[in-house]
Design an enzyme around this catalytic site. Structure first.
Site, mmCIF file in Angstrom:
data_model
loop_
_atom_site.group_PDB
_atom_site.id
_atom_site.type_symbol
_atom_site.label_atom_id
_atom_site.label_comp_id
_atom_site.label_asym_id
_atom_site.label_seq_id
_atom_site.Cartn_x
_atom_site.Cartn_y
_atom_site.Cartn_z
ATOM 1 N N VAL A 25 -0.480 -2.025 -5.290
ATOM 2 C CA VAL A 25 -0.113 -1.614 -6.886
ATOM 3 C C VAL A 25 1.069 -2.255 -7.204
ATOM 4 C CG1 VAL A 25 0.521 -0.044 -8.584
ATOM 5 C CG2 VAL A 25 -1.042 0.833 -6.703
ATOM 6 N N LYS A 216 -3.783 14.729 -9.695
ATOM 7 C CA LYS A 216 -3.959 13.962 -11.267
ATOM 8 C C LYS A 216 -4.589 15.011 -12.136
ATOM 9 C CE LYS A 216 -5.612 9.702 -9.040
ATOM 10 N NZ LYS A 216 -6.773 8.946 -8.407
HETATM 11 N N1 HSE Z 1 -6.973 6.753 -4.189
HETATM 12 C C1 HSE Z 1 -7.019 6.797 -5.525
HETATM 13 C C2 HSE Z 1 -8.715 6.757 -6.029
HETATM 14 C C3 HSE Z 1 -6.327 5.499 -6.256
HETATM 15 O O1 HSE Z 1 -9.484 6.391 -5.269
HETATM 16 O O2 HSE Z 1 -8.823 6.977 -7.184
HETATM 17 C C4 HSE Z 1 -5.974 5.732 -7.776
HETATM 18 O O3 HSE Z 1 -5.115 6.708 -7.660
#
Ligand code: HSE
Length: 448
Positions: A25, A216
């Site tokens: 990132v 998330k």
């Molecule tokens: N590991 C996460 C995914 C990366 O596969 O979505 C992005 O947050």
């Protein structure tokens, strides 16, 4: 760029940015900032320069050009630099990252992070510290990679009462399920590819066990409903138990198995859950494949809105980090009292008392797969158990008996039912002598 504008931009001082971490990132962020420097300066009102970055290993080859950036292995050299006004935390993890973010805030720096675990687990503390110091914490990149979903919910849908949202929010899991379904590839093999492509977390169990998606979802639910971040209340299931066999059965019934994060206003509280889910093939969400993410949001005024894009990867995530950086740079010239609150609602108006429902009280339709002895009356026993608990059957599929076998797979789709009633039904079915082994239960959302 027009020459007058260029002169004007060059005459204002560049904003100095420090980056903690130049992995996938961090490199993507630096690349986007360098590649689009002119456009970014026009949008932000002044140039943005990365002057320092901390890395774990100075000798490591990088995926970005670091010329002009002072590299160090000591992150405090970045946050202690008085000229740096914005710090991008892109190291991941929650221990050192939390310490550094809080330290940067204490020094009056604005912070941008892509770290969903950090925000989901420590966001309440971090935002309180930021509000005290009147600095901004941007976290657009923490959810759904490049999709500007935080901005969409927090600002674009601010006039709505959000009723529910459903998201494919882990690119790695979606990539694995897609490759297994379309190419019949083995789970472990696809996971290795996701790691090589930089989609997976440093610890890929966070992806495949649903934890990353739960982080998330925690963030999305907070900004959708105006509640504190409550990661510990999310029901979490990953994709490790999804078999090629269940995918094929679901397909025969007109469904696809997707790994969804679901936040919904239920009766008396909020449902927060992450699990593999059957979705009708005709729904757009069922056709979001590979590493792509999508979030479907239902607002009372706008109806359904859908946000789709790359959920992981260097440049897409860099795109979201840079958007946050630009927002901060713009805000540096604005009235600091009029900023958008971190969780969309004013901190004093967060509804801490709105309950998150225990999983037993959530409602969902289900797919059940059981192995039943092939003799008269067995299915009648199963349907009686469901009927007695008020569970209505939507469809049923029985496979033919394989030579030499005594049991056949039976698939049942039910209508929406409270989880606790389904738990009871499954326990009763598993107790029948004619049923072999555990009943497989997958939740199903028609998204209508
Ligand atoms: N590991 C996460 C995914 C990366 O596969 O979505 C992005 O947050």
């Amino acid at each position: 760029m027009n020459a007058n504008l260029e002169d004007a931009l060059n005459s204002v001082q560049a904003v100095q940015l420090g980056i903690l971490g130049l992995g996938t990132v961090g490199s993507g962020t630096l690349n986007v900032l360098t590649r689009n420097a002119d456009e970014i300066a026009r949008r932000a009102g002044r140039p943005i320069r990365v002057t320092r970055a901390s890395v774990r290993d100075l000798s490591r080859a990088r995926l970005c050009d670091t010329s002009g950036v002072a590299l160090t292995t000591d992150p405090y050299e970045v946050i202690d630099d008085p000229k740096i006004r914005i710090v991008a935390e892109l190291i991941g993890g929650t221990t050192l990252a939390r310490e550094l973010v809080l330290a940067a805030i204490r020094r009056g720096k604005h912070v941008i992070t892509a770290n969903k675990a950090l925000i989901a687990c420590h966001g309440n503390e971090i935002f309180a510290a930021a509000e005290k110091k009147r600095v901004i914490v941007g976290f657009e990149a923490a959810v759904a990679g490049g999709i500007p979903i935080i901005k969409a919910i927090r600002e674009g849908l601010a006039g709505n009462r959000i009723e529910w949202l459903v998201g494919i929010i882990n690119g790695t899991s979606n990539f694995i399920l897609t490759e297994m379904r379309d190419k019949g590839r083995a789970f472990g093999d696809v996971l290795k590819e996701a790691q090589a492509r930089g989609y997976a977390e440093a610890d890929p169990t966070l992806d495949i066990e649903g934890i990353d998606a739960a982080h998330k979802l925690t963030i999305l639910a907070a900004i959708a409903f105006g509640i504190p971040l409550q990661y510990e209340c999310v029901h979490v299931e990953g994709i490790t138990k999804v078999t090629a066999q269940d995918m094929a059965f679901a397909e025969q019934l007109g469904y696809r198995i997707k790994h969804l994060g679901i936040a919904r206003r239920g009766v008396g509280g909020i449902e927060l859950r992450v699990h593999p889910t059957l979705v009708p093939v005709r729904r757009i969400v069922a056709n979001v494949d590979g590493v792509m993410n999508a979030v479907l949001v239902k607002g009372d005024a706008v109806g359904h809105t859908l946000y789709y894009g790359a959920g992981a990867g260097a440049d897409p995530t860099g795109s979201a980090v840079v958007a946050d950086i630009i927002d901060v740079v713009r805000a540096l010239t604005l009235d600091p009292k009029n900023r958008v609150p971190h969780l969309a609602f004013q901190p004093s108006s967060l509804a801490g008392s709105m309950p998150i429902l225990p999983m037993g009280q959530t409602e969902t339709a289900c797919y059940l797969r059981l192995h039943a002895e092939d003799r008269p009356g067995v299915l009648a026993d199963v349907t009686r158990i469901l009927g007695n608990l008020g569970i209505s059957i939507e469809a049923m599929l029985q496979k033919e008996l394989v030579k030499g076998e005594t049991h056949v797979p039976v698939i049942l789709l039910t209508q929406r039912v409270q989880e606790a009633a389904m738990d009871q039904a499954i326990a009763n079915i598993e107790a029948l002598p004619a049923i072999r082994g555990p009943v497989v239960r997958l939740r199903m959302e028609t998204l209508s």
